[in-house]
Design a protein around this motif. Sequence first.
Motif, mmCIF file in Angstrom:
data_model
loop_
_atom_site.group_PDB
_atom_site.id
_atom_site.type_symbol
_atom_site.label_atom_id
_atom_site.label_comp_id
_atom_site.label_asym_id
_atom_site.label_seq_id
_atom_site.Cartn_x
_atom_site.Cartn_y
_atom_site.Cartn_z
ATOM 1 N N ARG A 1 -3.885 0.837 -2.881
ATOM 2 C CA ARG A 1 -3.494 -0.363 -2.752
ATOM 3 C C ARG A 1 -2.895 -0.923 -4.056
ATOM 4 N N ALA A 2 -1.712 -0.700 -4.483
ATOM 5 C CA ALA A 2 -1.079 -1.176 -5.576
ATOM 6 C C ALA A 2 -1.028 -2.631 -5.726
ATOM 7 N N VAL A 3 -0.952 -3.401 -4.536
ATOM 8 C CA VAL A 3 -0.949 -4.813 -4.671
ATOM 9 C C VAL A 3 -1.820 -4.983 -3.472
ATOM 10 N N HIS B 1 0.882 -1.188 -0.136
ATOM 11 C CA HIS B 1 0.033 0.030 0.037
ATOM 12 C C HIS B 1 0.945 1.262 -0.198
ATOM 13 N N PHE B 2 0.334 2.248 -0.587
ATOM 14 C CA PHE B 2 1.037 3.722 -0.698
ATOM 15 C C PHE B 2 0.252 4.521 -0.174
ATOM 16 N N GLN B 3 0.483 5.463 1.013
ATOM 17 C CA GLN B 3 -0.310 6.434 1.499
ATOM 18 C C GLN B 3 0.134 7.624 0.698
ATOM 19 N N GLY C 1 -2.438 -7.347 -17.229
ATOM 20 C CA GLY C 1 -3.297 -6.352 -16.757
ATOM 21 C C GLY C 1 -3.142 -4.889 -17.228
ATOM 22 N N SER C 2 -4.253 -4.295 -17.043
ATOM 23 C CA SER C 2 -4.197 -2.752 -17.448
ATOM 24 C C SER C 2 -3.154 -1.930 -16.840
ATOM 25 N N SER C 3 -3.067 -0.894 -17.151
ATOM 26 C CA SER C 3 -1.954 -0.003 -16.523
ATOM 27 C C SER C 3 -2.490 0.638 -15.138
ATOM 28 N N GLY C 4 -1.405 0.662 -14.416
ATOM 29 C CA GLY C 4 -1.833 0.861 -12.922
ATOM 30 C C GLY C 4 -2.607 -0.375 -12.268
ATOM 31 N N SER C 5 -2.668 -1.563 -12.828
ATOM 32 C CA SER C 5 -2.964 -2.649 -12.065
ATOM 33 C C SER C 5 -2.299 -3.101 -11.046
ATOM 34 N N GLY C 6 -1.038 -2.739 -10.956
ATOM 35 C CA GLY C 6 -0.014 -3.313 -9.798
ATOM 36 C C GLY C 6 1.010 -4.284 -10.147
ATOM 37 N N LYS C 7 1.263 -4.474 -11.633
ATOM 38 C CA LYS C 7 2.152 -5.508 -12.113
ATOM 39 C C LYS C 7 3.590 -5.343 -11.612
ATOM 40 N N SER C 8 3.817 -3.878 -11.940
ATOM 41 C CA SER C 8 5.403 -3.573 -11.533
ATOM 42 C C SER C 8 5.755 -3.621 -10.218
ATOM 43 N N THR C 9 4.665 -3.179 -9.268
ATOM 44 C CA THR C 9 4.680 -3.277 -7.942
ATOM 45 C C THR C 9 4.789 -4.696 -7.391
ATOM 46 N N LEU C 10 3.947 -5.724 -7.896
ATOM 47 C CA LEU C 10 4.132 -6.909 -7.516
ATOM 48 C C LEU C 10 5.610 -7.522 -7.917
ATOM 49 N N ASP D 1 9.988 -6.816 -16.950
ATOM 50 C CA ASP D 1 8.891 -6.036 -16.764
ATOM 51 C C ASP D 1 8.579 -5.072 -18.019
ATOM 52 N N GLU D 2 7.767 -5.444 -18.803
ATOM 53 C CA GLU D 2 7.404 -5.160 -20.219
ATOM 54 C C GLU D 2 8.710 -5.038 -21.033
ATOM 55 N N PRO D 3 9.103 -5.972 -21.459
ATOM 56 C CA PRO D 3 10.697 -5.893 -21.843
ATOM 57 C C PRO D 3 10.351 -5.572 -23.457
ATOM 58 N N VAL E 1 13.322 1.320 -6.208
ATOM 59 C CA VAL E 1 12.415 1.410 -7.051
ATOM 60 C C VAL E 1 11.781 2.836 -7.385
ATOM 61 N N GLU E 2 12.144 3.695 -6.460
ATOM 62 C CA GLU E 2 11.782 5.076 -7.018
ATOM 63 C C GLU E 2 12.859 5.675 -7.762
ATOM 64 N N ALA E 3 14.012 5.187 -7.804
ATOM 65 C CA ALA E 3 14.912 5.692 -8.655
ATOM 66 C C ALA E 3 14.834 5.082 -9.982
ATOM 67 N N LEU E 4 14.196 3.966 -9.997
ATOM 68 C CA LEU E 4 13.980 3.519 -11.410
ATOM 69 C C LEU E 4 12.708 3.955 -12.122
ATOM 70 N N ARG E 5 11.727 4.435 -11.418
ATOM 71 C CA ARG E 5 10.452 4.828 -12.071
ATOM 72 C C ARG E 5 10.829 5.713 -13.329
ATOM 73 N N TYR E 6 9.691 5.595 -14.046
ATOM 74 C CA TYR E 6 10.135 6.527 -15.427
ATOM 75 C C TYR E 6 10.501 7.665 -15.108
ATOM 76 N N GLU E 7 11.356 8.250 -15.885
ATOM 77 C CA GLU E 7 11.854 9.441 -15.766
ATOM 78 C C GLU E 7 10.789 10.601 -16.516
ATOM 79 N N THR F 1 3.457 -8.108 -19.192
ATOM 80 C CA THR F 1 3.366 -7.472 -20.482
ATOM 81 C C THR F 1 1.853 -6.922 -20.501
ATOM 82 N N HIS F 2 1.603 -6.012 -21.827
ATOM 83 C CA HIS F 2 0.289 -5.650 -21.906
ATOM 84 C C HIS F 2 -0.538 -6.541 -23.071
ATOM 85 N N GLU F 3 0.492 -7.297 -23.795
ATOM 86 C CA GLU F 3 0.299 -7.826 -25.048
ATOM 87 C C GLU F 3 -0.191 -9.304 -24.843
HETATM 88 N N1 LIG Z 1 6.028 4.715 -4.848
HETATM 89 C C1 LIG Z 1 4.635 4.757 -5.249
HETATM 90 N N2 LIG Z 1 3.625 5.880 -4.550
HETATM 91 C C2 LIG Z 1 2.682 6.106 -4.575
HETATM 92 N N3 LIG Z 1 1.844 5.496 -5.444
HETATM 93 C C3 LIG Z 1 2.418 4.389 -6.246
HETATM 94 C C4 LIG Z 1 3.878 4.316 -6.156
HETATM 95 N N4 LIG Z 1 4.220 3.065 -6.933
HETATM 96 C C5 LIG Z 1 3.115 2.746 -7.562
HETATM 97 N N5 LIG Z 1 2.212 3.440 -7.365
HETATM 98 C C6 LIG Z 1 0.619 3.406 -7.769
HETATM 99 O O1 LIG Z 1 0.465 2.035 -7.691
HETATM 100 C C7 LIG Z 1 -0.541 1.561 -8.739
HETATM 101 C C8 LIG Z 1 0.109 0.321 -9.369
HETATM 102 O O2 LIG Z 1 1.370 0.998 -10.277
HETATM 103 P P1 LIG Z 1 1.999 -0.111 -11.139
HETATM 104 O O3 LIG Z 1 3.431 0.529 -11.502
HETATM 105 O O4 LIG Z 1 2.723 -1.350 -10.125
HETATM 106 O O5 LIG Z 1 1.335 -0.606 -12.144
HETATM 107 P P2 LIG Z 1 1.649 -1.455 -13.502
HETATM 108 O O6 LIG Z 1 0.414 -2.329 -13.577
HETATM 109 O O7 LIG Z 1 2.971 -1.816 -13.599
HETATM 110 O O8 LIG Z 1 1.194 -0.249 -14.785
HETATM 111 P P3 LIG Z 1 2.025 -0.118 -15.916
HETATM 112 O O9 LIG Z 1 1.286 -1.087 -16.875
HETATM 113 O O10 LIG Z 1 1.659 1.270 -16.394
HETATM 114 O O11 LIG Z 1 3.195 -0.202 -15.883
HETATM 115 C C9 LIG Z 1 -0.618 2.837 -9.483
HETATM 116 O O12 LIG Z 1 -1.739 3.410 -9.292
HETATM 117 C C10 LIG Z 1 0.603 3.681 -8.984
HETATM 118 O O13 LIG Z 1 0.230 5.150 -9.369
#
Ligand SMILES: Nc1ncnc2c1ncn2[C@@H]1O[C@H](COP(=O)(O)OP(=O)(O)OP(=O)(O)O)[C@@H](O)[C@H]1O
Lengths: 235, 452
Positions: free
Chosen positions: A31-33, A22-24, A50-59, A178-180, B446-452, A211-213
């Motif tokens: 709730r990213a994941v 979770h991110f505050q 999963g769609s953009s913002g669904s939490g894939k990268s975070t997981l 991650d989306e190579p 993670v923050e350092a690697l987030r998109y520029e 991936t998105h594809e």
């Molecule tokens: N460090 C952070 N602080 C606050 N919110 C964050 C942080 N990292 C991710 N989020 C939020 O968590 C959610 C999931 O992000 P994440 O990057 O995991 O999505 P994703 O599925 O990888 O999307 P994409 O396909 O666009 O890469 C998003 O709403 C994002 O804004």
Amino acid sequence: MMGATLQARDGFAIRAENVSRHFQMGQTLIRAVDEVTLSVRKGEFVGLLGSSGSGKSTLLNLMAGLDHPTSGTMIAEGRNLAAMSSRELARFRNQTVGIVFQAFNLLPRMTLEENVELPLRLAEVDRGERAARVREVLERVHLEKRSTHRPGELSGGEQQRAAIARALVNHPTILYADEPTGNLDSATGGEILNLLWEINQTLAATIVLVTHEQPLAERFAGRIAFMKDGKLVAA
Amino acid sequence: MKVRDLTELAVRNLREALLRNTLTTLGIGVGIASLVAMLSLGVGLQRLATQRLERSGLFNAIFVRPASDFRRMGGGANPAAPGKPTPLDLKARQAIAHLADVQEVYPQIRFPTEIQYAGNSYPTAVAGIPASDRASGAFDGMEGRFFSSPTADEAILQIGFAQRLARQPETLIGKQMVVRYAKREPLAATDGGKGPATGKTSPSAPTAGFSLVLKEKDLQIVGIVKTDPEGFGGFGRGQLFVPLDVAEALHATQVTDLRQVLRGPSSVPTYAVLTVRVTSPTRVPTVEAAIKRMGFETFSLLDTTRNLRLFFTVFDLLLGIFGGLALVVATLGIVNTLVMAILERRREIGVLKALGAADQDVRQLFFSEAAVMGLLGGFFGTGLGWAIGRALTFGTDLYLRRRDLPAVNISFVPWWLALGAIVFAVAVSLLAGIYPASRAARLNPVEALRYE
Ligand SMILES: Nc1ncnc2c1ncn2[C@@H]1O[C@H](COP(=O)(O)OP(=O)(O)OP(=O)(O)O)[C@@H](O)[C@H]1O
Ligand SMILES: [Mg+2]
């Protein structure tokens, strides 16, 4: 040692149990994941969609030991990542895991071979051994002729292949991507996925591909998991 | 990571922002340079002052007199003391010369003479010069040279006297001249002098100790000295200098001989005063005590070199503080450069961590960069500081030479200062690297690697 026995017993490369991240953000809690439970067997090729913002990268970051879950446990190769010190986690990322990013993330002022050598330097591998290991992985991704070039002198597909070589150089058991193909055209993207599939087949490396594809994922992955709003929809 | 890899990566990173890192390194260099220049000046001046004082012979000399002389002057003691005072004779002189740490023992020899040169005669005084005076600095910058040997029949003229002999004093060097003096001979001896005896050859009193015979001696002029080498010796103004042994061998009548005559007949000649040269000013008190135990009165100056050292320690400290201020500025430069580097290299740090760099690795990498800058800056600064010192010395020399003074080395970089400066530069750079390095180490990948 403990890890090895557990791994032998459960046969899982990575297991997420009720993992949340979770991110505050001011007043809102993101709730990213959210309560994700996912097991990946050794040698499996899993596609994470999963769609953009669904939490894939975070997981993926949680599974790679780059980030810590808010709750839940992450067990990689039988070892609980939460119980590891930051030094042990660094070693885990260096030795057990390989990561490939959408943006390649090669260091621009280093040649390809120097980029690929970096994980070996961090692992304190002997100099004599390094050159051979670098050559071996560059050959695997068919870049041995470009070894002294800088990333800027290469195409996107070549850069991504170099990044894959760098991820492989320490012989990891798990490869996270991650989306190579996100920055590549579909033909080049297909090549990259072919390469990952080859690695999965010949090196028996576990692969988790974000991936998105969906068509690409369906062609190469043995199993597909969907994410939506931080939750795993179908595993 | 291994040290070699760290250094390699550090040097490589420094090369990437070449201009900025070079400027930062130059900043450290200038800070170190001002420190080194200041301290080299302090060390150089201290060395100069100490050497001058030590070489002057003021602080490593003990003057010895027979004890009775002082008692008589004191007035209170009875002149006919039961225990006879120890005579300050040749035996005593040899005994003193055999004491530990004694370099040389010699009498003060001065006598009036008349110089014959180019058909004219000039009255003046002759002084015997001990061989050790050569090193005292009094003969530095003289015309011609010092005596070729302690027994050479050679003379050095004081410039004032030389100007009376010839309009261009330099032309005197190499010339011969004749010294006329009154030789002291025991009464028993016959009048053997080659010249006619002076009127006072034989005073009426039969108890007088000696007779005076007029003698002559040929001497070659080898040098002309501009300063007065006896000036701070405290025993008057000589104008003609000859080797002490030569002066002694002449047995010329000295003023003090009269006192001996008055004292009564004596079989052995005694000295009025002996000068004792000691190896170092610090040995003076022990030697002095030993001579006192032999029954003589002694006199020496307090060793002021110790106070001098204290003064220069404070002086160095003040100079060091000024140099240190420059270094503080340089330190801030390092902090700034490294913090900027973190901002620019966020992504790179993130990548390194993703590839398995521990916080410690990142911290060490930044420390290494600081250390390399410090090392380079230290070398550069030490060299620059030395050069500044040389330039100051060069300028001072020009000034001194225009004033006809001998050149001096006012700045000096001893090996410990050079080494210390480099170590110090590295230490200061590491100190400056603490904050940036720990900040870089704590960076969230993670923050350092987030998109520029
Ligand atoms: N460090 C952070 N602080 C606050 N919110 C964050 C942080 N990292 C991710 N989020 C939020 O968590 C959610 C999931 O992000 P994440 O990057 O995991 O999505 P994703 O599925 O990888 O999307 P994409 O396909 O666009 O890469 C998003 O709403 C994002 O804004
Ligand atoms: Mg993402």
